[in-house]
Design a protein around this motif. Structure first.
Motif, PDB file in Angstrom:
ATOM      1  N   UNK A   8       0.839  -1.201   0.000  1.00  0.00           N
ATOM      2  CA  UNK A   8       0.000   0.000   0.000  1.00  0.00           C
ATOM      3  C   UNK A   8       0.874   1.251   0.000  1.00  0.00           C
ATOM      4  N   UNK A   9       1.918   1.247   0.822  1.00  0.00           N
ATOM      5  CA  UNK A   9       2.811   2.389   0.866  1.00  0.00           C
ATOM      6  C   UNK A   9       3.519   2.615  -0.461  1.00  0.00           C
ATOM      7  N   UNK A  10       4.000   1.524  -1.078  1.00  0.00           N
ATOM      8  CA  UNK A  10       4.691   1.650  -2.359  1.00  0.00           C
ATOM      9  C   UNK A  10       3.752   2.138  -3.458  1.00  0.00           C
ATOM     10  N   UNK A  11       2.516   1.580  -3.477  1.00  0.00           N
ATOM     11  CA  UNK A  11       1.544   2.019  -4.475  1.00  0.00           C
ATOM     12  C   UNK A  11       1.152   3.473  -4.248  1.00  0.00           C
ATOM     13  N   UNK A  12       1.018   3.858  -2.983  1.00  0.00           N
ATOM     14  CA  UNK A  12       0.690   5.243  -2.658  1.00  0.00           C
ATOM     15  C   UNK A  12       1.781   6.187  -3.153  1.00  0.00           C
ATOM     16  N   UNK A  13       3.046   5.834  -2.914  1.00  0.00           N
ATOM     17  CA  UNK A  13       4.160   6.662  -3.387  1.00  0.00           C
ATOM     18  C   UNK A  13       4.175   6.756  -4.913  1.00  0.00           C
ATOM     19  N   UNK A  14       3.913   5.615  -5.578  1.00  0.00           N
ATOM     20  CA  UNK A  14       3.920   5.588  -7.044  1.00  0.00           C
ATOM     21  C   UNK A  14       2.824   6.485  -7.614  1.00  0.00           C
ATOM     22  N   UNK A  15       1.628   6.363  -7.048  1.00  0.00           N
ATOM     23  CA  UNK A  15       0.511   7.179  -7.525  1.00  0.00           C
ATOM     24  C   UNK A  15       0.720   8.652  -7.199  1.00  0.00           C
ATOM     25  N   UNK A  16       1.315   8.911  -6.038  1.00  0.00           N
ATOM     26  CA  UNK A  16       1.510  10.294  -5.615  1.00  0.00           C
ATOM     27  C   UNK A  16       2.590  10.992  -6.438  1.00  0.00           C
ATOM     28  N   UNK A  17       3.741  10.338  -6.613  1.00  0.00           N
ATOM     29  CA  UNK A  17       4.880  10.974  -7.262  1.00  0.00           C
ATOM     30  C   UNK A  17       5.031  10.575  -8.733  1.00  0.00           C
ATOM     31  N   UNK A  18       4.929   9.259  -8.996  1.00  0.00           N
ATOM     32  CA  UNK A  18       5.115   8.790 -10.370  1.00  0.00           C
ATOM     33  C   UNK A  18       3.995   9.204 -11.299  1.00  0.00           C
TER      34      UNK A  18
END
Length: 445
Positions: free
Chosen positions: A395-405
């Protein structure tokens, strides 16, 4: 080959002491999950204080705890099936409580990570022997409700962790919250050491005349329903741990402005300087309390009734309840305001909690008494390594990806990461349904 001398229903123990055992283990489970979950409500203050990314929060709230639990839980459970389970529980409680307090001393990400690893090591000695003890004390027909009663400690512990943790962190800081969390377990460990008894007779409690480990593991590997239960439990763990690790962050990021206004209005009549973290902690505690406690109790009581009439239908309870939670969760994450989101999260908390009693009862009933701790430890390994270990991290990795990537920003990133995780409920439901078809033919104790 020697057999473990375990009475299925101890005759020399009074009903009052049986109730005491269940209540004491309930309190230990409460402390277990209080210390495990308190870091979730402290995630945002820790992030800002130590300068962490979401993937590091996911590592602290999930994988760090699950790592040592995964590798030590099964060996400790094998020992518990062959020695005094009460002493193992008492020693484990003392160990993890001390290291929970030590978390408050951490000055860096690495130090906090190491302290959480130690907490995971200690907590690996709690649930498997506790489930085994209860299953020895309680007859099969009442096992689902007794194990649900124990499992209420999971829900109540999570409730207190979120509510008390939010208040303590807001008023005194996240470090003090860890200090306070560790203290009750030290006292309870002494009580358990002095009063908790293992009902197994002499040689069983000292490890003499028991089956070799290879025979126990061979038995479990041949029992096919167990692996469907483990897979379903892992899927449920991923949903539960993945979401609870970021629900506080979701409410603060997406609905932080309205929560700040509400906390300001509440501060004036109380003459306290309350921040939004207090409201988030109380709200998540309300979700856990109203939904989780009701669902756990209801699932256990319903499980007892099903077990007495149609045992093969026991696992249909979580198979049906789990996917019914998805529409409420999606609606909550898309809600236009924080209070509506909080209200919509209560029904899924109830529905998701209904799996605990029936699933624990099913697992403890398809293995021999001298394999119960080991079977429960392997289940916990699946739940923690996949659920707690990977759930928050993904969830944290997906959140970072959606937020920044992708460029959605941190608020929308965590929102859509949580929605994506909700879909795992359909996988869990199918796994429970398959296991339900195998249950009746697999019952042994």
């Amino acid at each position: 080959m020697g057999e473990l001398n375990v009475p299925r229903e101890p005759r020399s123990v009074s009903p009052a002491y049986r109730r005491y055992v269940v209540w004491l283990l309930f309190l230990i489970a409460l402390i277990n999950f209080f210390d495990r979950q308190i870091i979730n409500i402290l995630a945002e203050p820790i992030k800002h204080d130590l300068g962490l990314a979401d993937w590091q929060l996911g590592l602290l709230t999930g994988f760090s705890f699950a790592a040592l639990y995964t590798f030590t839980g099964i060996p400790i459970a094998i020992i518990a099936d062959r020695t005094n389970r009460a002493r193992i529980i008492s020693g484990a409680l003392l160990f993890w409580s001390v290291f929970t307090a030590i978390c408050g001393l951490a000055q860096t990400f690495t130090q906090l990570l190491l302290a959480r690893l130690a907490v995971g090591l200690g907590e690996s000695g709690c649930q498997p022997p506790s489930l085994s003890l209860i299953s020895d004390y309680v007859p099969k027909e009442e096992r689902s409700s007794a194990l649900a009663h124990y499992s209420l400690g999971i829900t109540v512990g999570g409730l207190f962790a979120l509510a008390a943790g939010g208040i303590l962190a807001d008023q005194f800081g996240w470090r003090v919250a860890f200090y306070v969390a560790g203290a009750p377990g030290v006292v309870l460990a002494i009580v358990a050491l002095l009063t908790l008894k293992d009902p197994r007779s002499g040689r069983g409690a000292t490890g003499e005349g028991v089956r070799p480990v290879r025979d126990t593991l061979a038995e479990l590997s041949r029992t096919k329903i167990i692996w469907w239960l483990y897979a379903a439990s892992a899927a449920k763990g991923m949903i539960s741990y993945g979401q609870v690790a970021f629900l506080g962050s979701f409410l603060l990021r997406v609905h932080g402005e309205s929560l700040q206004q509400a906390s300001s209005r509440l501060s004036e009549p109380l003459q306290l300087d309350l921040g939004p973290l207090v409201l988030v902690g109380l709200a998540l505690g309300l979700i856990s309390g109203v939904g989780g406690i009701t669902g756990t109790w209801w699932g256990g009581r319903l499980g007892d009734q099903v077990m007495q009439r149609r045992p093969e239908r026991l696992l249909l309870i979580p198979a049906i309840a789990t996917p019914l939670a998805v529409p409420f969760q999606v609606a909550a994450f898309l809600a236009p305001n924080g209070w509506l989101a909080i209200a919509l999260l209560i029904p899924p908390a109830l529905l998701h909690a209904m799996w605990l009693g029936p699933t624990f009862a099913a697992l403890q009933s398809v293995v021999r008494p001298d394999s119960r701790s080991t079977a429960a430890a392997i289940q916990a390994t699946f739940v923690l390594f996949i659920g707690l270990g990977l759930g928050p991290l993904l969830v944290g990795a997906l959140s970072d990806t959606l937020a920044d990537g992708v460029g959605l920003g941190s608020a929308e990133g965590v929102r859509w990461a949580l929605i994506a995780l909700s879909m795992v409920a359909f996988v869990a439901s199918w796994l429970f349904y398959v296991a339900a078809g195998r249950l009746k033919a697999s019952l042994v104790s």
